[in-house]
Design a protein around this motif. Structure first.
Motif, PDB file in Angstrom:
ATOM      1  N   VAL A  83      94.030  54.671 133.032  1.00 52.47           N
ATOM      2  CA  VAL A  83      93.569  54.130 131.762  1.00 52.47           C
ATOM      3  C   VAL A  83      93.631  55.203 130.672  1.00 52.47           C
ATOM      4  O   VAL A  83      93.093  56.295 130.840  1.00 52.47           O
ATOM      5  CB  VAL A  83      92.122  53.597 131.894  1.00 52.47           C
ATOM      6  N   LYS A 122      97.645  43.543 136.689  1.00 53.03           N
ATOM      7  CA  LYS A 122      97.690  43.950 138.088  1.00 53.03           C
ATOM      8  C   LYS A 122      96.631  43.235 138.924  1.00 53.03           C
ATOM      9  O   LYS A 122      96.851  42.912 140.077  1.00 53.03           O
ATOM     10  CB  LYS A 122      97.497  45.469 138.172  1.00 53.03           C
ATOM     11  N   THR A 162      97.339  45.821 131.927  1.00 48.37           N
ATOM     12  CA  THR A 162      98.296  45.219 132.861  1.00 48.37           C
ATOM     13  C   THR A 162      97.704  43.906 133.349  1.00 48.37           C
ATOM     14  O   THR A 162      96.568  43.569 133.040  1.00 48.37           O
ATOM     15  CB  THR A 162      98.533  46.110 134.099  1.00 48.37           C
ATOM     16  N   ASN A 173      92.128  44.245 133.916  1.00 44.28           N
ATOM     17  CA  ASN A 173      93.381  43.949 133.219  1.00 44.28           C
ATOM     18  C   ASN A 173      93.341  44.472 131.789  1.00 44.28           C
ATOM     19  O   ASN A 173      94.330  44.983 131.259  1.00 44.28           O
ATOM     20  CB  ASN A 173      93.629  42.441 133.190  1.00 44.28           C
ATOM     21  N   GLN A 232      87.181  58.853 139.402  1.00 40.86           N
ATOM     22  CA  GLN A 232      87.379  57.404 139.313  1.00 40.86           C
ATOM     23  C   GLN A 232      86.092  56.699 138.909  1.00 40.86           C
ATOM     24  O   GLN A 232      84.998  57.107 139.299  1.00 40.86           O
ATOM     25  CB  GLN A 232      87.810  56.837 140.673  1.00 40.86           C
ATOM     26  N   ASP A 276      89.231  48.427 140.443  1.00 40.47           N
ATOM     27  CA  ASP A 276      88.651  47.084 140.438  1.00 40.47           C
ATOM     28  C   ASP A 276      88.234  46.746 141.861  1.00 40.47           C
ATOM     29  O   ASP A 276      89.080  46.596 142.746  1.00 40.47           O
ATOM     30  CB  ASP A 276      89.686  46.081 139.916  1.00 40.47           C
ATOM     31  N   THR A 300      93.373  48.510 131.685  1.00 39.01           N
ATOM     32  CA  THR A 300      94.631  49.096 132.146  1.00 39.01           C
ATOM     33  C   THR A 300      95.838  48.527 131.408  1.00 39.01           C
ATOM     34  O   THR A 300      96.955  48.994 131.589  1.00 39.01           O
ATOM     35  CB  THR A 300      94.824  48.855 133.649  1.00 39.01           C
ATOM     36  N   ASN A 326      92.073  47.405 143.220  1.00 34.86           N
ATOM     37  CA  ASN A 326      93.193  47.678 142.335  1.00 34.86           C
ATOM     38  C   ASN A 326      92.887  48.977 141.602  1.00 34.86           C
ATOM     39  O   ASN A 326      91.783  49.166 141.100  1.00 34.86           O
ATOM     40  CB  ASN A 326      93.344  46.553 141.310  1.00 34.86           C
ATOM     41  N   GLU A 349      90.884  57.136 135.742  1.00 35.24           N
ATOM     42  CA  GLU A 349      91.283  56.124 136.721  1.00 35.24           C
ATOM     43  C   GLU A 349      90.168  55.097 136.881  1.00 35.24           C
ATOM     44  O   GLU A 349      89.000  55.460 137.071  1.00 35.24           O
ATOM     45  CB  GLU A 349      91.538  56.824 138.061  1.00 35.24           C
ATOM     46  N   GLY A 379      94.057  51.660 138.557  1.00 33.18           N
ATOM     47  CA  GLY A 379      94.892  51.768 137.366  1.00 33.18           C
ATOM     48  C   GLY A 379      94.547  52.984 136.543  1.00 33.18           C
ATOM     49  O   GLY A 379      93.385  53.388 136.454  1.00 33.18           O
TER      50      GLY A 379
END
Length: 373
Positions: A44, A26, A24, A19, A3, A72, A22, A40, A69, A42
């Motif tokens: 990628v 989210k 998204t 955002n 990560q 955030d 990813t 968060n 991964e 996500g």
């Protein structure tokens, strides 16, 4: 899966970048501090133009890229190491990631408040890193106290820890991250240092978040940008790190538009990318990850391996049976495959090789494994 954690002061563009990478919405992006509290996470996609080229050559039915991964993490503030803001929670979140993407505000905008009232990227970097270092100092002082007692009783492992911590603490107290001590250590000491899981021992990359209308010039000539030039020089000298120019806002605006509209919009700004693709690829390599490729009628696919992986280990990423029954790997590098016009041409030019168990797979190798189970 490894990560990368996105960190920075409040309102520098962390959640906007999340955002963007990813694709998204989210992460809530709001114009006030602490709008992100729980990390968060996500998946990628790692951009890789080689996949489309191979797919076209093979007539593949589908393309499968590789992933990393991103996390955030909420904005750090001065005093986080002492619990300010949501400091303890944030530092714990950072401890869990494998690398850090530090978002640095490199744009002026009166409509977006800055936690400290002004834009000063080097000050912001120092605040973040000071908090990480201060947290590490507290951790090491506590560890030293407990290990000294064991060392006095003759415990070899404790003695080794005490010796390393005695080197490390003055380094940290001078404001230097643990990572920059590594060149002065031997292999055993580096291994021991990594076992401490210190915040300032994590590899970092710095994302210089610029205004939309400054992106093209900042990418083509970063040394001319008043903020980017400072960051680039500073992180190279003090962190042995790379600075990547991005405009997170541009990429976020492209989330809901078609690929053609996206391309046209970027061209109107004089760029091919918002910088986010370069950032994702740089983080992928920072994590020590490499990609090999497979291609055929069914699919063209990118596979992730750690740098230095040998052929059987790379085969195991596909399936453990392929690793267990490994016989050989038919290998041609992507560049050679394309320049030779395909596998037949690569074979004619002697670029297609048969490699055995000791072969170290390189980024961009196109491989077909031979195995028997």
């Amino acid at each position: 899966m490894l990560q990368a954690g996105i960190v920075g002061l409040p309102n520098v563009g962390k959640s906007t970048l999340f955002n963007a990478v990813t694709r998204t919405r989210k992460a809530q992006a709001a114009n006030y501090p602490f709008c992100t509290i729980d990390p968060n996470v996500g998946m990628v996609t790692v951009p890789d133009p080689r996949l489309q080229v191979l797919s076209d050559m093979s007539g593949s039915e589908k393309i499968i890229p590789t992933l990393i991964e991103f996390v955030d993490i909420a904005g750090l503030v001065k005093g986080a190491s002492e619990g300010a803001g949501l400091g303890n929670q944030f530092l714990a979140n950072i401890r869990e990631v494998d690398a850090i993407v530090q978002v640095v505000r490199c744009f002026d905008n009166d409509d977006i408040i800055h936690e400290l009232g002004s834009v000063d990227p080097l000050r912001d970097i120092d605040i973040i890193n000071s908090e990480l270092i201060l947290a590490d100092i507290a951790t090491m002082e506590k560890r030293l106290s407990s290990r000294e007692r064991k060392a006095r009783s003759g415990d070899k492992e404790a003695k080794a820890e005490v010796a390393l911590i005695t080197k490390l603490l003055p380094h940290l107290n001078e404001g230097n991250p643990a990572l920059t001590l590594e060149p002065q250590l031997d292999d055993d000491e580096r291994k021991l240092l990594h076992s401490f899981q210190l915040l300032s021992d994590k590899k970092s990359i710095f994302a210089c978040n610029v205004n939309e209308d400054e992106l093209a010039d900042a990418i083509s000539n970063p040394d001319a940008h008043p903020y980017v030039s400072q960051v680039k020089k500073y992180v190279a000298e003090h962190h042995n790190a790379e600075a990547i120019v991005i405009s997170a806002r541009i990429e976020e605006e492209l989330i809901d538009v078609s690929e053609e509209e996206s391309r046209e919009f970027l061209e109107s700004l004089g760029v091919k990318d918002s910088g986010v693709s370069d950032l994702i690829r740089a983080v992928y390599h920072l994590l020590g990850l490499r990609t090999y490729l497979t291609t055929g009628i069914k699919e063209t696919r990118a596979w992730t391996i750690p740098a230095g992986a040998k052929a059987p280990q790379a085969a195991g990423v596909i399936h453990t049976d392929v690793e267990r029954g490994f016989i050989a790997a038919e290998v041609v590098h992507y560049d050679d495959l394309v320049s030779c016009g395909g596998k037949a041409g690569a074979r004619e030019h002697g670029k297609l090789r048969i490699e055995g168990k000791e072969y170290v797979v390189k980024d961009g190798d196109v491989i077909e494994f031979r195995f028997n189970v």
